[in-house]
Scaffold this motif. Structure first.
Motif, PDB file in Angstrom:
ATOM      1  N   HIS A  82      54.858  25.199  35.987  1.00 47.87           N
ATOM      2  CA  HIS A  82      55.669  24.401  36.916  1.00 47.87           C
ATOM      3  C   HIS A  82      57.033  24.142  36.285  1.00 47.87           C
ATOM      4  N   ASP A  84      59.701  20.976  36.233  1.00 50.14           N
ATOM      5  CA  ASP A  84      59.814  19.563  36.616  1.00 50.14           C
ATOM      6  C   ASP A  84      60.922  19.451  37.670  1.00 50.14           C
ATOM      7  N   HIS A 138      56.990  25.999  32.801  1.00 50.00           N
ATOM      8  CA  HIS A 138      56.267  25.807  31.537  1.00 50.00           C
ATOM      9  C   HIS A 138      54.801  25.535  31.830  1.00 50.00           C
ATOM     10  N   ARG A 170      61.341  11.182  30.971  1.00 46.02           N
ATOM     11  CA  ARG A 170      62.285  11.773  31.906  1.00 46.02           C
ATOM     12  C   ARG A 170      63.174  10.683  32.485  1.00 46.02           C
TER      13      ARG A 170
HETATM   14 FE   LIG Z   1      56.452  19.620  32.972  1.00 45.58          FE
END
Ligand SMILES: [Fe+2]
Ligand SMILES: O=C(O)CCC(=O)C(=O)O
Length: 183
Positions: A82, A84, A138, A170
């Motif tokens: 995926h 992010d 990743h 994040r």
């Molecule tokens: Fe991730």
């Protein structure tokens, strides 16, 4: 402490020994002793980590992470490829690995044959920015035994997976804050 750029993938860095073994143990105790799910400020046990991000100039002050997700992987568990979400999260993704090593695979979103592998040792910090953050997916395999042959001395490194806990920091973009992700 070694900062190395991994496999020539733009914007990907791993800092080994970003925290000490004592700090790792304290984090695990804090994580295991409570239910840490929820909204609100980051849990105080992560304060020293965010402070270190600033001290080591890994992040700018305005990019301070406002979200931390804790993932737990037992041996045999991984995470599917995926990226992010670029509309929700800022340009820097930071992931601190605890307890077990694993391999993280980066697969180009437009060409699945372009792949890079990097080892994430316990106590290391993964920094994902630029191309590695936006152009690649990743993933972490479910394999219990992994082999890495990209080491400096050319020797194959065997990785036996056991329980791994990661803290991923994040920045939720302010426009992303308005997105209702509950529905
Ligand atoms: Fe991730
Ligand atoms: O476990 C990790 O280090 C990565 C976790 C991850 O990719 C995510 O939560 O988006």
């Amino acid at each position: 402490m070694g900062l190395f750029k991994t496999a020539a993938l733009e914007g990907l860095y791993v800092i080994e020994d970003f925290i000490t073994e004592t700090e790792e143990q304290e984090l695990i105790q804090a994580i295991d002793s409570r239910s840490w799910c929820g909204n609100g400020p980051l849990p105080t046990f992560t304060d020293f980590i965010v402070k270190r991000f600033k001290q080591q100039k890994i992040i700018d002050f305005e990019d301070e992470p406002n979200m931390c997700i804790i993932n737990e992987y037992e041996a045999g568990q991984g995470i599917m490829p995926h990226t992010d979400a670029a509309t929700i999260f800022g340009p820097i993704i930071l992931s601190l690995s605890l307890l077990s090593s694993c391999l993280m695979k980066f697969t180009h979103s437009n060409n699945s044959e372009t792949q890079f592998l990097t080892v994430l040792p316990p106590r290391s910090l993964l920094i994902m920015t630029k191309s590695s953050r936006y152009d690649y997916k990743h993933s972490i395999s479910k394999d219990i035994t992994e082999w890495f042959d990209g080491g400096e001395n050319g020797e194959k490194q065997e990785i036996i997976r056991s329980r791994r806990v990661s803290l991923t920091f994040r920045t939720v973009r302010s426009s992303g804050m308005d997105v209702d992700i509950s529905s």
